[in-house]
Design a protein around this motif. Structure first.
Motif, PDB file in Angstrom:
ATOM      1  N   VAL A 231       8.006  38.880  20.331  1.00 56.17           N
ATOM      2  CA  VAL A 231       7.655  37.767  21.200  1.00 56.17           C
ATOM      3  C   VAL A 231       7.272  36.595  20.302  1.00 56.17           C
ATOM      4  O   VAL A 231       6.261  36.644  19.613  1.00 56.17           O
ATOM      5  N   ALA A 232       8.125  35.566  20.272  1.00 62.88           N
ATOM      6  CA  ALA A 232       7.867  34.370  19.456  1.00 62.88           C
ATOM      7  C   ALA A 232       7.824  33.193  20.414  1.00 62.88           C
ATOM      8  O   ALA A 232       8.849  32.602  20.748  1.00 62.88           O
ATOM      9  N   TRP A 233       6.655  32.851  20.870  1.00 62.06           N
ATOM     10  CA  TRP A 233       6.442  32.053  22.085  1.00 62.06           C
ATOM     11  C   TRP A 233       5.876  30.673  21.773  1.00 62.06           C
ATOM     12  O   TRP A 233       4.889  30.553  21.047  1.00 62.06           O
ATOM     13  N   GLY A 234       6.486  29.651  22.349  1.00 58.71           N
ATOM     14  CA  GLY A 234       5.895  28.317  22.290  1.00 58.71           C
ATOM     15  C   GLY A 234       4.674  28.280  23.195  1.00 58.71           C
ATOM     16  O   GLY A 234       4.806  28.272  24.417  1.00 58.71           O
ATOM     17  N   ARG A 235       3.502  28.256  22.617  1.00 57.56           N
ATOM     18  CA  ARG A 235       2.277  28.469  23.397  1.00 57.56           C
ATOM     19  C   ARG A 235       1.911  27.279  24.281  1.00 57.56           C
ATOM     20  O   ARG A 235       1.051  27.408  25.154  1.00 57.56           O
ATOM     21  N   ASN A 236       2.561  26.134  24.091  1.00 60.59           N
ATOM     22  CA  ASN A 236       2.256  24.955  24.897  1.00 60.59           C
ATOM     23  C   ASN A 236       3.275  24.732  26.013  1.00 60.59           C
ATOM     24  O   ASN A 236       3.350  23.641  26.582  1.00 60.59           O
ATOM     25  N   ASP A 237       4.041  25.753  26.325  1.00 60.08           N
ATOM     26  CA  ASP A 237       5.046  25.692  27.382  1.00 60.08           C
ATOM     27  C   ASP A 237       4.366  25.406  28.720  1.00 60.08           C
ATOM     28  O   ASP A 237       3.425  26.097  29.105  1.00 60.08           O
ATOM     29  N   ASN A 261       2.882  26.849  17.758  1.00 53.66           N
ATOM     30  CA  ASN A 261       2.255  25.624  18.255  1.00 53.66           C
ATOM     31  C   ASN A 261       3.323  24.598  18.644  1.00 53.66           C
ATOM     32  O   ASN A 261       3.495  23.550  18.020  1.00 53.66           O
ATOM     33  N   THR A 262       4.047  24.943  19.732  1.00 58.34           N
ATOM     34  CA  THR A 262       5.098  24.052  20.212  1.00 58.34           C
ATOM     35  C   THR A 262       5.312  24.321  21.692  1.00 58.34           C
ATOM     36  O   THR A 262       4.521  25.036  22.321  1.00 58.34           O
ATOM     37  N   GLY A 263       6.398  23.751  22.265  1.00 57.22           N
ATOM     38  CA  GLY A 263       6.598  23.793  23.700  1.00 57.22           C
ATOM     39  C   GLY A 263       7.628  24.798  24.173  1.00 57.22           C
ATOM     40  O   GLY A 263       7.771  25.882  23.611  1.00 57.22           O
TER      41      GLY A 263
END
Length: 292
Positions: A231-237, A261-263
């Motif tokens: 799971v490599a997740w853009g945490r600001n989605d 730390n991205t969208g």
């Protein structure tokens, strides 16, 4: 590594796909999200193809694939999955890993439930499978599920298909919005603005509620078959939150969770991080499977 841009006839439809890498190597099936297409994988494919055989199709009504009318194609996630399953069979993909993003998750997880024997590993990059992952941005669509004939609610959902919202999906939550190329949302918008496409997207918005009904089935697949999951997740989605990323740990034993730390589209801002995570994950997990 050259990327080939191909078409194949699937159930009478011209389906576009990108392909790179030797078929002697393990296959990765890249399943795109909304509102994009295989275009979102254009940079990732090149970086994976030295070690892997990479395939990235466009769904009907998306990207460069045909856009049949609503009467000629079943624009539901079941319908898309059935077509992609036929695509996989025609390309003779016997075993593969899936990379799922956004809409790619309900397609990929349906494929996995249908044919668990094919799945070697799963990479989820903002590909949701848990209700806790749905953020407040889903409110207009959830209202549409309850009142699809309400003119005001329907118009609110249509407004989500505007160029402003498409751009917002790419730049929201990023560290440096100016680093995100406008080619992304302009390319997507060309396809969203095709005649008849709004009705297709509304049909998929409405059908998305049926994905939530499938969540228990997917969780049972996770628990029973225990595929290794990255799971490599853009945490600001704004659509799929961190809780959805962390929830995979409830059902999967071999799971890595990395919050970037991205969208919504991590590959646009964190390509290098994503490539390293994917290669390290697949290299170790697939090597372990070969040694069993």
């Amino acid at each position: 590594m050259n990327v080939k841009h191909k078409y194949t006839l699937v159930n009478g439809l011209n389906i576009f796909y990108r392909e790179a890498g030797s078929r002697d190597n393990p296959t990765i099936l890249l399943l795109h999200g909304f509102p994009s297409s295989s275009h979102m994988y254009r940079n990732l494919i090149v970086r994976l193809a030295d070690r892997y055989h990479v395939i990235a199709p466009d769904y009907p009504g998306f990207g460069n694939s045909d856009q049949p009318s609503m009467t000629d194609f079943n624009y539901t996630f079941n319908g898309i999955t059935d077509l992609i399953n036929t695509f996989v069979v025609q390309l003779n993909l016997v075993k593969y890993s899936i990379y799922v993003h956004d809409y790619g998750a309900p397609v990929g997880y349906r494929l996995a439930v249908m044919h668990p024997e094919r799945i070697q590993a799963i990479i989820s990059q903002n590909g949701n499978a848990y209700e806790v992952g749905l953020e407040a941005a889903w409110a207009p669509i959830q209202a549409f599920w309850k009142n699809p004939d309400d003119v005001t609610i329907r118009q609110g959902v249509i407004d989500l298909l505007s160029i402003e919202v498409t751009k917002h999906q790419y730049v929201s939550g990023t560290r440096d919005p100016e680093a995100i190329s406008p080619d992304n949302w302009k390319n997507d918008q060309i396809h969203l603005d095709r005649e008849g496409n709004h009705e297709i997207q509304l049909a998929l918005y409405y059908d998305y509620q049926n994905n939530l009904k499938q969540y228990p089935t997917w969780h049972e697949y996770f628990r029973k078959h225990q595929p290794p999951v990255l799971v490599a997740w853009g945490r600001n989605d704004i659509f799929f939150g961190v809780k959805g990323a962390l929830a995979y740990t409830n059902d999967i034993q071999d799971v890595e969770v990395h919050l970037l730390n991205t969208g919504h589209f991590p590959l646009e801002e964190d390509l290098e991080v994503s490539v390293n995570l994917i290669l390290n994950f697949l290299d170790t997990r697939l090597a372990a499977q070969r040694n069993l």
